[in-house]
Design an enzyme around this catalytic site. Structure first.
Site, mmCIF file in Angstrom:
data_model
loop_
_atom_site.group_PDB
_atom_site.id
_atom_site.type_symbol
_atom_site.label_atom_id
_atom_site.label_comp_id
_atom_site.label_asym_id
_atom_site.label_seq_id
_atom_site.Cartn_x
_atom_site.Cartn_y
_atom_site.Cartn_z
ATOM 1 N N SER A 20 0.857 -1.188 0.000
ATOM 2 C CA SER A 20 0.000 0.000 0.000
ATOM 3 C C SER A 20 0.893 1.237 0.000
ATOM 4 C CB SER A 20 -0.904 -0.026 1.240
ATOM 5 O OG SER A 20 -1.750 1.109 1.277
ATOM 6 N N CYS A 21 0.278 2.396 -0.252
ATOM 7 C CA CYS A 21 1.028 3.666 -0.213
ATOM 8 C C CYS A 21 0.001 4.791 -0.139
ATOM 9 C CB CYS A 21 1.933 3.801 -1.437
ATOM 10 S SG CYS A 21 1.053 3.736 -3.007
ATOM 11 N N GLY A 22 0.221 5.884 -0.873
ATOM 12 C CA GLY A 22 -0.725 6.982 -0.876
ATOM 13 C C GLY A 22 -1.899 6.743 -1.816
#
Length: 339
Positions: free
Chosen positions: A287-289
């Site tokens: 996951s990330c932004g």
């Protein structure tokens, strides 16, 4: 990823998977690994450069240049592409090739939108694609585009390591207005759901974290430590920072060489993952932004052979969707003091 089904040449005649492999071998395809060096790509382009005459498989560079919306210099990927690029490269715009019904940025597009985008790039299903980033960032958004192409089953996709080195090593570049590729017929693909996690499942995983009997799924978050801790703001105004319950912070910069911005060697990447307490035998979700740099972690996991590829997925909506949809009272946004 295995090749499946039949592909069609420019003449419209179907070709089998076996014929496609033989054609690639005959034309000297040398890109055997997922991550390729500038010299490997340069040599491959000399042997299999895109042309408007031949219908044989080609090596096609794909520029995936993209910058965060709060980029201090206000840079845009398409502008950087026009200024300097690998000869014969095409530009893949992740802000345009997306799910237009979603309010979240560059979510995976429909199969039809993806096929249309590939056709406009002048890409054929049998082409070998090498996706690369900007000289300025080294490796950033190219892994996301390469991962997207894998989700939709493009047979041969690679990531360049990287354009910054390409320029430093004096390899050829083009400047000015790019060529307009001839539109091809790209077949509407299927969507590999096994590579993607959606919000509903992530919410269940978040609620189940720490409960007895819950599946031990490892969530790897590529954002900066400050954003993960909740001590720094998100680049999108009004979005809360923090992290998904139980997630492990693996900032992208830790996976890259600080000078060249290339992906670190496999053994170094493996040591980083081990230092985070990750277990290669357990499932992983990146996951990330907004689902872009999550693919950099996936790239590093793939290159270091850490964990089973069948047990690795990417949360497409990532933190932007998560922080927008979970309620303040849900307990699903954690900070440094509320891991």
């Amino acid at each position: 990823m295995a090749l499946r089904g039949l592909f069609t040449r420019g003449s419209g005649r179907p070709i089998s998977v076996q014929s496609l492999h033989k054609t690639m071998q005959r034309r000297g395809y040398a890109l055997s690994s997922y991550v390729v060096t500038p010299n490997e790509l340069n040599d491959a382009l000399k042997k299999n450069a895109p042309t408007t005459i031949s219908s044989d498989p080609r090596v096609v560079p794909i520029c995936a240049a993209w910058f965060l919306p709060n980029d201090p210099q206000g840079r845009k990927g398409i502008e950087i592409f026009k200024k300097k690029r690998i000869p014969s490269a095409r530009f893949f715009d992740i802000d345009a090739v997306k799910d237009y019904e979603s309010k979240y940025p560059h979510m995976l597009p429909t199969c039809e939108v993806f096929a249309e985008a590939m056709a406009k790039l002048g890409v054929r299903k049998e082409d070998e694609l090498v996706v690369y980033d900007t000289e300025e960032l080294g490796i950033f958004s190219a892994p996301r585009v390469a991962w997207t192409m894998r989700v939709y089953g493009h047979p041969r996709v690679h990531v360049l390591n990287n354009f910054k080195l390409w320029v430093q090593e004096g390899l050829p570049v083009e400047e000015g207005p790019p060529m307009v590729p001839n539109i091809t017929t790209y077949p509407i693909p299927s969507y590999n759901t096994d590579m993607v996690v959606k919000y509903a499942e992530m919410k269940t995983i978040g609620y189940d974290h720490g409960k007895e009997g819950a599946e031990e799924i490892q969530i790897l978050d590529a954002r900066s430590k400050g954003r993960w801790e909740g001590s720094e703001p998100e680049p999108r105004p009004g979005l809360k920072s923090g992290h998904i319950p139980g997630s492990i912070n693996v900032p992208v910069y830790e996976l890259l060489d600080p000078e060249t911005k290339t992906l670190l060697p496999p053994e170094e990447l493996k040591k980083i993952f081990e230092s985070k307490g990750l277990d290669p035998k357990k499932p992983m979700i990146t996951s990330c932004g907004t689902g872009v740099t999550a693919a950099v972690i996936e790239l590093a996991l793939k290159e270091s052979k850490f964990g089973s590829e069948d047990d690795r997925r990417l949360y497409d909506g990532s933190w932007t969707e998560w922080a927008s949809r979970v309620s303040d009272t849900s307990g699903l946004i954690k900070t440094k003091t509320g891991v």
